[in-house]
Design an enzyme around this catalytic site. Structure first.
Site, PDB file in Angstrom:
ATOM      1  N   LYS A  51       0.780  -1.255  -0.023  1.00  0.00           N
ATOM      2  CA  LYS A  51       0.070  -0.118  -0.217  1.00  0.00           C
ATOM      3  C   LYS A  51       0.888   1.153   0.144  1.00  0.00           C
ATOM      4  O   LYS A  51       0.565   2.137  -0.766  1.00  0.00           O
ATOM      5  CB  LYS A  51      -1.034   0.002   1.177  1.00  0.00           C
ATOM      6  CG  LYS A  51      -2.175  -1.164   1.167  1.00  0.00           C
ATOM      7  CD  LYS A  51      -2.903  -1.336   2.410  1.00  0.00           C
ATOM      8  CE  LYS A  51      -3.716  -2.422   2.121  1.00  0.00           C
ATOM      9  NZ  LYS A  51      -4.510  -2.825   3.461  1.00  0.00           N
ATOM     10  N   GLN A  95      -5.013  -1.561   9.367  1.00  0.00           N
ATOM     11  CA  GLN A  95      -4.886  -2.997   8.613  1.00  0.00           C
ATOM     12  C   GLN A  95      -5.339  -4.007   9.757  1.00  0.00           C
ATOM     13  O   GLN A  95      -5.083  -4.206  11.086  1.00  0.00           O
ATOM     14  CB  GLN A  95      -3.273  -3.138   8.362  1.00  0.00           C
ATOM     15  CG  GLN A  95      -2.967  -4.581   7.758  1.00  0.00           C
ATOM     16  CD  GLN A  95      -3.549  -4.470   6.260  1.00  0.00           C
ATOM     17  OE1 GLN A  95      -3.694  -3.436   5.669  1.00  0.00           O
ATOM     18  NE2 GLN A  95      -3.853  -5.668   5.860  1.00  0.00           N
ATOM     19  N   ASP A 118     -11.601   2.487   3.682  1.00  0.00           N
ATOM     20  CA  ASP A 118     -11.707   0.905   3.613  1.00  0.00           C
ATOM     21  C   ASP A 118     -13.372   0.667   3.494  1.00  0.00           C
ATOM     22  O   ASP A 118     -13.799  -0.507   2.878  1.00  0.00           O
ATOM     23  CB  ASP A 118     -11.418   0.122   4.977  1.00  0.00           C
ATOM     24  CG  ASP A 118     -10.143  -0.610   4.691  1.00  0.00           C
ATOM     25  OD1 ASP A 118      -9.958  -0.981   3.620  1.00  0.00           O
ATOM     26  OD2 ASP A 118      -9.436  -0.866   5.845  1.00  0.00           O
TER      27      ASP A 118
HETATM   28  N1  GUN Z   1      -6.924  -7.071   5.731  1.00  0.00           N
HETATM   29  C1  GUN Z   1      -7.041  -7.885   4.713  1.00  0.00           C
HETATM   30  N2  GUN Z   1      -7.753  -7.380   3.612  1.00  0.00           N
HETATM   31  C2  GUN Z   1      -7.943  -5.689   4.147  1.00  0.00           C
HETATM   32  C3  GUN Z   1      -8.451  -4.757   3.563  1.00  0.00           C
HETATM   33  O1  GUN Z   1      -9.132  -4.776   2.515  1.00  0.00           O
HETATM   34  N3  GUN Z   1      -8.317  -3.554   4.670  1.00  0.00           N
HETATM   35  C4  GUN Z   1      -7.946  -3.665   6.010  1.00  0.00           C
HETATM   36  N4  GUN Z   1      -7.834  -2.635   6.500  1.00  0.00           N
HETATM   37  N5  GUN Z   1      -7.283  -4.779   6.230  1.00  0.00           N
HETATM   38  C5  GUN Z   1      -7.449  -5.929   5.698  1.00  0.00           C
END
Ligand code: GUN
Length: 283
Positions: A51, A95, A118
């Site tokens: 990211k 996350q 998200d």
């Molecule tokens: N962990 C696995 N996929 C995601 C996601 O799309 N967003 C976040 N914040 N954590 C994750």
């Protein structure tokens, strides 16, 4: 059978994001995403690094907060409060998964819905469910983007979503429903799963089980979207769909890797730009 090339669609989306980011920067607003990682989970470390790299590549500022495993819930809430109040931050991403001593729901609900890139906050979940504009979770949003890119109209089609997670299955179902598909959500307890799948023009597999969708479950000419990312003991990365046997029956199918996966980060960047544009509107 046409392969749905998520890698190419994602590259196109990132190009668009970069152009928008430069435009915003030139008008005095630098799009910024804050990412919080708590603990040492290896997969999460990899995702967060990707990211960060994608942000840099697209001229979005990324502010990383790598916190130790022992971080308390109140310390995390205090950091989110600061980021909520910081006008230079457009997006906040925590996350997942979080360490067990932290209540994930409480954390997700503490993020300002206006910075919830998200799309996990109940306000945004409700907006999606009501067909209102808000932030939509990145993976299902990316799937809609792939369908759009290939001019696939879902209106009136029978769609089956396998999996009912808050991150993929439920928002996917709502997006397809909002686009006028007839949607069935199935899961591990569904009785006549094979029959429902077999009846579906669009099949979205998001159940997290390698090779779960087999040839006998798929209608001739179906559009098959594979959200699975499963690592086998031999190191191979495979989806939830038994690609080799299913692909010849499909009109369109996403490969793994190179299908849905690359879209998730592209849509996170796109959501961050959307939030930065909202900041411009408010100024
Ligand atoms: N962990 C696995 N996929 C995601 C996601 O799309 N967003 C976040 N914040 N954590 C994750």
């Amino acid at each position: 059978m046409i392969l749905l090339d998520g890698k190419a669609v994602s590259a196109k989306m990132k190009e668009r994001v970069k152009n928008e980011a430069v435009k915003l920067k030139n008008s005095g607003v630098e799009p910024a995403l804050a990412v919080i990682l708590v603990g040492e989970d290896k997969a999460s470390q990899t995702y967060v690094a990707s990211k960060e790299k994608a942000c840099h590549a697209c001229d979005i500022k990324s502010i990383m907060h790598r916190l130790p495993e022992q971080t308390t819930q109140s310390e995390l809430l205090a950091l989110i409060d600061l980021l909520n109040l910081d006008d230079s931050i457009d997006g906040i991403l925590v996350q997942l998964p979080l360490p067990k001593h932290i209540n994930t729901d409480k954390i997700l609900e503490s993020i300002s819905p206006n910075k919830d890139v998200d799309g996990f906050h109940a306000i945004n979940v409700g907006k999606l469910s009501s067909g209102l504009d808000g932030f939509v979770p990145c993976t299902p949003l990316g799937i809609m983007e792939i369908l759009k890119e290939y001019d696939i109209d879902v209106s009136g089609k029978n769609a089956c979503v396998i999996g009912r997670s808050n991150i993929v299955g439920k928002p996917m179902a709502n997006l397809l429903l909002n686009a006028s598909a007839t949607v069935t959500v199935t899961h591990s307890k569904t009785k006549n799963l094979k029959e429902i799948c077999k009846n579906s023009d669009i099949l979205v597999a998001a159940i997290g089980k390698p090779f779960f969708v087999t040839e006998d479950m798929v209608k001739d000419g179906a559009i098959v979207i594979d959200v699975g990312i499963n690592r086998l003991d031999d190191g191979r990365l495979v989806g939830d769909v038994d690609f080799d046997s299913v692909a010849p029956k499909c009109s369109y199918i996403t490969p793994v890797p190179g299908g849905v996966g690359p879209m998730t980060i592209a849509m996170l960047l796109s959501n961050t730009i959307k939030s930065a544009k909202n900041r411009v509107k408010k100024a």
